[in-house]
Design a protein around this motif. Sequence first.
Motif, PDB file in Angstrom:
ATOM      1  N   THR A  30       1.198  -1.415  -0.013  1.00 56.09           N
ATOM      2  CA  THR A  30      -0.092   0.130   0.295  1.00 56.09           C
ATOM      3  C   THR A  30       0.724   1.260   0.132  1.00 56.09           C
ATOM      4  OG1 THR A  30      -1.996  -1.459   1.380  1.00 56.09           O
ATOM      5  CG2 THR A  30      -2.160   1.232   1.369  1.00 56.09           C
TER       6      THR A  30
ATOM      7  N   GLN B 103      -4.541  -1.220   0.153  1.00 57.36           N
ATOM      8  CA  GLN B 103      -4.276  -1.496  -0.964  1.00 57.36           C
ATOM      9  C   GLN B 103      -3.972  -2.977  -1.371  1.00 57.36           C
ATOM     10  OE1 GLN B 103      -3.008   2.110  -2.071  1.00 57.36           O
ATOM     11  NE2 GLN B 103      -5.107   2.437  -1.437  1.00 57.36           N
TER      12      GLN B 103
ATOM     13  N   LYS C 156      -3.050  -7.824   0.201  1.00 56.59           N
ATOM     14  CA  LYS C 156      -4.347  -8.755  -0.406  1.00 56.59           C
ATOM     15  C   LYS C 156      -5.328  -8.800   0.167  1.00 56.59           C
ATOM     16  CE  LYS C 156      -0.204 -11.241   0.751  1.00 56.59           C
ATOM     17  NZ  LYS C 156       0.711 -10.624   1.404  1.00 56.59           N
ATOM     18  N   GLY C 157      -5.922  -8.265   1.207  1.00 61.02           N
ATOM     19  CA  GLY C 157      -7.204  -8.601   1.639  1.00 61.02           C
ATOM     20  C   GLY C 157      -6.979  -9.375   2.637  1.00 61.02           C
TER      21      GLY C 157
ATOM     22  N   SER D 162     -13.648  -6.404   3.146  1.00 60.95           N
ATOM     23  CA  SER D 162     -12.404  -6.922   2.371  1.00 60.95           C
ATOM     24  C   SER D 162     -13.043  -8.108   1.299  1.00 60.95           C
ATOM     25  CB  SER D 162     -11.204  -7.534   3.462  1.00 60.95           C
ATOM     26  OG  SER D 162     -10.097  -7.502   2.760  1.00 60.95           O
ATOM     27  N   THR D 163     -12.210  -7.459   0.296  1.00 61.48           N
ATOM     28  CA  THR D 163     -12.652  -8.616  -0.659  1.00 61.48           C
ATOM     29  C   THR D 163     -11.034  -9.154  -1.200  1.00 61.48           C
ATOM     30  OG1 THR D 163     -13.670  -7.378  -1.261  1.00 61.48           O
ATOM     31  CG2 THR D 163     -13.256  -9.350  -3.001  1.00 61.48           C
TER      32      THR D 163
ATOM     33  N   GLY E 219      -7.738  -9.998  -2.370  1.00 61.73           N
ATOM     34  CA  GLY E 219      -7.194  -9.109  -3.615  1.00 61.73           C
ATOM     35  C   GLY E 219      -7.184  -8.106  -3.802  1.00 61.73           C
ATOM     36  N   GLN E 220      -8.373  -7.529  -3.145  1.00 67.30           N
ATOM     37  CA  GLN E 220      -8.567  -5.776  -3.463  1.00 67.30           C
ATOM     38  C   GLN E 220      -8.308  -5.038  -2.017  1.00 67.30           C
ATOM     39  OE1 GLN E 220     -12.361  -6.141  -5.764  1.00 67.30           O
ATOM     40  NE2 GLN E 220     -11.768  -7.763  -7.073  1.00 67.30           N
ATOM     41  N   GLY E 221      -8.178  -5.329  -1.221  1.00 67.60           N
ATOM     42  CA  GLY E 221      -7.133  -4.620  -0.073  1.00 67.60           C
ATOM     43  C   GLY E 221      -8.165  -4.872   0.793  1.00 67.60           C
TER      44      GLY E 221
END
Length: 498
Positions: free
Chosen positions: A412, A433, A435-436, A484-485, A487-489
């Motif tokens: 990030t 930002q 790995k989530g 959190s997702t 791969g999307q932070g």
Amino acid sequence: MNGDANNFKQRFEECSDKFDKIFELTSAASKIINSDLVILKVNHAITELLGYEAAEIEGTKILEYACPEFIQHWHELQEALWKRQLPFFKLEACLYRKDGSVAWVKVTTVLFNDKGETFGFTVLDDITYRKQFDEKENELNVALAASERTKADLSRMLDTMAEGVGIIDLNGRMTYANPMAQKILGVSEDEIKKRTFGDSKWQNLRLDGSPLPPEEHPMAIMMRTRQQVFDHEIAVQPANGERIYVSINAAPIFDENGKLTGGLGTFMDVTHRRKIIQQKDEFISIASHELKTPLTSLKGALQLLDRVKQEVTPKMLPQLVDQANKSLNKINTLVADLLNASRVNEGQLQLNKTTFKLIDLISECCEHIYLDGKHQIISTGDVDLTVNADYDRIEQVITNFVNNVTKYAPETKVIEVRFERLSDAARISVIDQGKGIPKEKQPQLFDRYYRVNTDDKQYSGLGLGLYINAEIVKKHGGEIGVESTAGQGSAFWFTLPL
Ligand code: ADP
């Protein structure tokens, strides 16, 4: 014998032989009475029935032999008969025999006239056997109903028991499993009955995870020793489910001759208890490991300093002091986490509330991030948001979130701290930002000692930071969570009531 009777006898002798014979020989106990209800004559059957001699009965009244509860009703019927309100009467009653025992009779009395005088003729039908039979049948019915009730009570109890109950036969086969047993083992009673020891669908394990030999199963131990077994813990591994731990009590079942017929086992799911023990063990091992790493490094730095303290080595000095400082800081953080967690546990978290602007926290909490230069922090949203809260504790929450970003989402570049005004609360989010976090791990994130990648030794930590954050926020009456997702932070957020 009174005069009446003599008088009657005289006249009765005049009666036909036929009637006399029948009266004497009939197996139905019979008697003749006068209008005063006095017994004038009895036949042989009545003496048999009551155990008195004829002479003892004649001259008495039948109600003298009657069981008290029938006297009143019997007397009323007699009155009605003699007043000609009834042509005859019948009743069932009991009489006391000479030996005190009870004879049940069906009484039929009719009136007849003989030479202008009225007499009563009574037949006492012996129904003692039928009565006794009725009574026994009744007792049996009562006993049956009671046993049905007991069975129903037992079955209700077994249905609602918080423990699993299973019964096995001599071959170790389950012949019964109550609903809780089915729930704990996650199968129907039919499936349980098909189960055998060593069934691969149902592997029984020792606590260390190795297969449990059939003879080590507590039910097998109990059957072998014919002794009760208490709190014997084993693990059960269903084919496609999570391993569970059960504590088993077992007792042998003997028949009335003392022959072993099977065994009864009760068990409860102690997975939670076992997990807590495992977590504690795991925690102690993580904590010692975490503390040992910076201690070793600090010790190394000090040893080196010690060795070179006499020599002039200005080049090495800053590096060693740096190393010592870093290690000490790490130890400090870990010990602070431990102290905070235990304080939170004991409910000693005291809040010292003041009113302040949330944005003021950011510069203070995150100074080390600016200095480090690897990440940038930006504040967005309602930057004028003011709250009434414990400044130091809220700073601690944000610092924890931000430090986690540097640890777990180092890629990030810009860490966003967003302030939002909800209808009755302020919401603060720290957004990265990285790995989530996978959805299935999110619910446990705020649990004590929980770490997503337990075997990743790359990041130090005790799994306490988010737990402490959650406790601080709860104490303020706010909520905490993560969006959190993978791969999307992640966006870690909390609210403070306004
Ligand atoms: P610790 O850092 O001591 O392990 P925390 O309670 O602070 O304990 O965090 C729990 C776990 O949550 C961490 O082990 C990490 O796996 C995960 N985590 C926390 N913050 C983030 C983040 N920003 N991105 C990804 N994972 C995170």
